[in-house]
Every structure is written in C-alpha cells, then in structure tokens.
Design a protein around this motif. Structure first.
Motif, PDB file in Angstrom:
ATOM      1  N   ILE A 141       0.846  -1.200   0.000  1.00  0.00           N
ATOM      2  CA  ILE A 141       0.000   0.000   0.000  1.00  0.00           C
ATOM      3  C   ILE A 141       0.878   1.246   0.000  1.00  0.00           C
ATOM      4  CG2 ILE A 141      -1.639   1.364   1.365  1.00  0.00           C
ATOM      5  CD1 ILE A 141      -2.807  -1.376   2.325  1.00  0.00           C
ATOM      6  N   ARG A 142       1.896   1.236   0.829  1.00  0.00           N
ATOM      7  CA  ARG A 142       2.785   2.400   0.926  1.00  0.00           C
ATOM      8  C   ARG A 142       3.526   2.633  -0.391  1.00  0.00           C
ATOM      9  NH1 ARG A 142       5.523   5.120   5.841  1.00  0.00           N
ATOM     10  NH2 ARG A 142       6.905   6.507   4.720  1.00  0.00           N
TER      11      ARG A 142
ATOM     12  N   TRP B   5       2.573   1.745  -3.417  1.00  0.00           N
ATOM     13  CA  TRP B   5       1.594   2.181  -4.413  1.00  0.00           C
ATOM     14  C   TRP B   5       1.360   3.692  -4.285  1.00  0.00           C
ATOM     15  CZ3 TRP B   5       0.174   0.382  -8.802  1.00  0.00           C
ATOM     16  CH2 TRP B   5      -1.004   0.784  -9.407  1.00  0.00           C
ATOM     17  N   ARG B   6       1.249   4.164  -3.062  1.00  0.00           N
ATOM     18  CA  ARG B   6       1.078   5.606  -2.842  1.00  0.00           C
ATOM     19  C   ARG B   6       2.351   6.363  -3.190  1.00  0.00           C
ATOM     20  NH1 ARG B   6      -2.041   4.701   2.815  1.00  0.00           N
ATOM     21  NH2 ARG B   6      -4.076   4.203   1.908  1.00  0.00           N
ATOM     22  N   LEU B   7       3.491   5.768  -2.894  1.00  0.00           N
ATOM     23  CA  LEU B   7       4.779   6.395  -3.159  1.00  0.00           C
ATOM     24  C   LEU B   7       4.996   6.621  -4.653  1.00  0.00           C
ATOM     25  CD1 LEU B   7       7.407   7.254  -1.636  1.00  0.00           C
ATOM     26  CD2 LEU B   7       8.250   4.958  -2.088  1.00  0.00           C
TER      27      LEU B   7
ATOM     28  N   ALA C 191       2.678   6.990  -6.876  1.00  0.00           N
ATOM     29  CA  ALA C 191       1.511   7.651  -7.473  1.00  0.00           C
ATOM     30  C   ALA C 191       1.901   8.739  -8.475  1.00  0.00           C
ATOM     31  CB  ALA C 191       0.591   8.210  -6.393  1.00  0.00           C
TER      32      ALA C 191
ATOM     33  N   TYR D 124      11.958   5.486  -3.737  1.00  0.00           N
ATOM     34  CA  TYR D 124      11.433   6.285  -4.849  1.00  0.00           C
ATOM     35  C   TYR D 124      12.558   6.682  -5.806  1.00  0.00           C
ATOM     36  CZ  TYR D 124       8.906   9.888  -7.417  1.00  0.00           C
ATOM     37  OH  TYR D 124       8.335  10.639  -8.408  1.00  0.00           O
TER      38      TYR D 124
END
Length: 116
Positions: free
Chosen positions: A17-18, A20-22, A24, A101
């Motif tokens: 989840i983290r 996927w948000r990272l 984005a 990232y």
C-alpha cells in the motif's frame, strides 16, 4: 472464483500500500504500473510493462528456507523475458521511502534513455 492475482490485489500488505502511494506521481505521469501483475507463471507485486520494470516488496518469507531460491528462479525468468527487477524489503519501503522512490525513478530514467 477470483484468480490468485485478484486475491492478492484485494489484500495488499502495508508495504505494498505504501509503495503504491509512493509511486503515485509516476503512475499519474507517463508510467502505467499494475499491481499483482501475472507475468508467465509468476505474479509481480508491481509491473510497468512499457518500461519492462518489475518492483518486488520482500517480506520475511523471502529470506527464509527456500525463499531465496524461489526468488532467484523468478528473477531469472523475468530477466529472460526482458524485465528488470527491483527488490526492496518491507523495511526499505517503510524506513527509506525517499531512497526507494529514487531507485525506481533512476530505473525508469535508464529505461527512457534506452527507449528513445
């Protein structure tokens, strides 16, 4: 009955989840990432088919018993299919999101240089 990939998509880990948000901002740009993407007989945590990039988030089971050998077999198959594989631990994603990232961005930049 849902496929294994569909079940995995519906039940992501906290690290998935983290991540996927990272990523984005990349997904909203020119890179389309898929979650739990089947590639051959394996399911990639995240895949960008255009960039031929797979991102794997490894929890504890990847480091125990036959986990490393299974990961090596998956990586070999994916590389033979032309994909690059980035591996991060759950801890990497939670404790060093900027580094994760930056690594993904660098891999995509390398792909862009090859593609054009």
């Amino acid at each position: 009955m849902p496929t294994r990939a569909q079940r995995l998509r519906k039940n992501p880990t906290a690290a998935e989840i983290r991540l996927w948000r990272l990523i984005a901002p990349l997904r909203l740009g020119s890179y389309h990432f898929r979650k739990q993407a089947p590639i051959g007989p394996y399911i990639a945590d995240f895949a960008c088919h255009h960039a031929k990039l797979i991102i794997e988030i490894d929890g504890e089971s990847h480091f125990l018993g036959a986990g490393p050998q299974r990961d090596a077999a998956r990586t070999s198959f994916r590389q033979a299919e032309g994909y690059r594989v980035l591996r991060f631990t759950n801890l990497d994603v939670h404790d060093n999101p900027d580094g994760v990232y930056a690594s993904v961005l660098a891999a995509l930049a390398t792909d862009t240089a090859h593609a054009r």
